[in-house]
Design a protein around this motif. Sequence first.
Motif, mmCIF file in Angstrom:
data_model
loop_
_atom_site.group_PDB
_atom_site.id
_atom_site.type_symbol
_atom_site.label_atom_id
_atom_site.label_comp_id
_atom_site.label_asym_id
_atom_site.label_seq_id
_atom_site.Cartn_x
_atom_site.Cartn_y
_atom_site.Cartn_z
ATOM 1 N N MET A 33 0.913 -1.287 -0.066
ATOM 2 C CA MET A 33 -0.060 0.046 -0.099
ATOM 3 C C MET A 33 0.765 1.209 0.038
ATOM 4 O O MET A 33 0.431 2.105 -0.548
ATOM 5 C CB MET A 33 -1.023 -0.040 0.957
ATOM 6 N N VAL A 34 2.010 1.356 0.719
ATOM 7 C CA VAL A 34 2.781 2.259 0.792
ATOM 8 C C VAL A 34 3.565 2.510 -0.627
ATOM 9 O O VAL A 34 3.814 3.726 -1.141
ATOM 10 C CB VAL A 34 4.191 2.193 1.916
ATOM 11 N N ASN A 35 3.921 1.382 -1.117
ATOM 12 C CA ASN A 35 4.602 1.635 -2.555
ATOM 13 C C ASN A 35 3.448 1.890 -3.628
ATOM 14 O O ASN A 35 3.734 2.820 -4.457
ATOM 15 C CB ASN A 35 4.831 0.060 -2.981
ATOM 16 N N ASN A 38 3.204 5.688 -3.025
ATOM 17 C CA ASN A 38 4.514 6.447 -3.453
ATOM 18 C C ASN A 38 4.551 6.639 -4.974
ATOM 19 O O ASN A 38 5.068 7.623 -5.519
ATOM 20 C CB ASN A 38 5.974 5.870 -2.883
ATOM 21 N N VAL A 39 4.296 5.435 -5.800
ATOM 22 C CA VAL A 39 4.095 5.458 -7.196
ATOM 23 C C VAL A 39 3.018 6.585 -7.516
ATOM 24 O O VAL A 39 3.381 7.435 -8.473
ATOM 25 C CB VAL A 39 3.926 4.091 -7.668
ATOM 26 N N GLY A 40 2.158 6.683 -6.877
ATOM 27 C CA GLY A 40 0.862 7.694 -7.129
ATOM 28 C C GLY A 40 -0.070 7.123 -8.382
ATOM 29 O O GLY A 40 -0.802 7.882 -8.641
ATOM 30 N N THR A 41 0.179 6.120 -8.987
ATOM 31 C CA THR A 41 -0.894 5.775 -10.236
ATOM 32 C C THR A 41 -2.154 5.545 -9.447
ATOM 33 O O THR A 41 -3.236 5.570 -10.337
ATOM 34 C CB THR A 41 -0.182 4.272 -10.543
ATOM 35 N N ASN A 49 -7.627 5.165 -5.661
ATOM 36 C CA ASN A 49 -8.856 5.171 -6.750
ATOM 37 C C ASN A 49 -9.417 3.614 -6.483
ATOM 38 O O ASN A 49 -9.023 2.673 -5.745
ATOM 39 C CB ASN A 49 -8.391 5.389 -7.822
ATOM 40 N N ALA A 50 -10.670 3.407 -7.166
ATOM 41 C CA ALA A 50 -11.259 2.219 -7.162
ATOM 42 C C ALA A 50 -10.629 1.019 -7.610
ATOM 43 O O ALA A 50 -10.629 -0.161 -7.041
ATOM 44 C CB ALA A 50 -12.639 2.355 -7.990
ATOM 45 N N SER A 51 -9.688 0.986 -8.405
ATOM 46 C CA SER A 51 -8.930 -0.150 -8.924
ATOM 47 C C SER A 51 -7.725 -0.583 -7.933
ATOM 48 O O SER A 51 -6.822 -1.473 -8.217
ATOM 49 C CB SER A 51 -8.239 0.070 -10.316
ATOM 50 N N TYR A 52 -7.379 0.293 -7.090
ATOM 51 C CA TYR A 52 -6.290 -0.226 -6.299
ATOM 52 C C TYR A 52 -6.239 -1.526 -5.597
ATOM 53 O O TYR A 52 -5.295 -2.338 -5.329
ATOM 54 C CB TYR A 52 -5.741 0.800 -5.064
ATOM 55 N N LEU A 53 -7.465 -1.970 -5.195
ATOM 56 C CA LEU A 53 -7.529 -3.323 -4.431
ATOM 57 C C LEU A 53 -7.442 -4.516 -5.556
ATOM 58 O O LEU A 53 -6.539 -5.382 -5.178
ATOM 59 C CB LEU A 53 -8.930 -3.370 -4.251
ATOM 60 N N ASN A 54 -7.674 -4.272 -6.763
ATOM 61 C CA ASN A 54 -7.182 -5.446 -7.695
ATOM 62 C C ASN A 54 -5.938 -5.576 -7.968
ATOM 63 O O ASN A 54 -5.307 -6.564 -8.120
ATOM 64 C CB ASN A 54 -8.041 -5.243 -9.079
#
Length: 107
Positions: A33-35, A38-41, A49-54
Amino acid sequence: MSGFSQSSVSSQNSRGTKRKWVPEEDVALVSYMVNLHNVGTFNADTRFNASYLNELERMLEKVLPHSMLKAKPDLESRIRTLERDWAIVYDILNGKDNSDFGSNKHR
């Protein structure tokens, strides 16, 4: 329990089966999650945003292939739990409803 990872152990509660997380999984989850932050994508305003869980699911599958963690409900639920627990610690350390509990530089 030879042949089974600790992460596969679960308990029964009134809402069904609740997954038991092991420290190795928590460390990997928070680290990724930290990575991602930090990447910001996957950043959106002050949250992900919504797609981070996937994306987290894909990342964790590489390092914990036998844990079978799924974005929903596993990751979503664990993140909520970690947020709640962190909020409690944060409030204690910052003086909100702490009944005078806190650090004292002189003690």
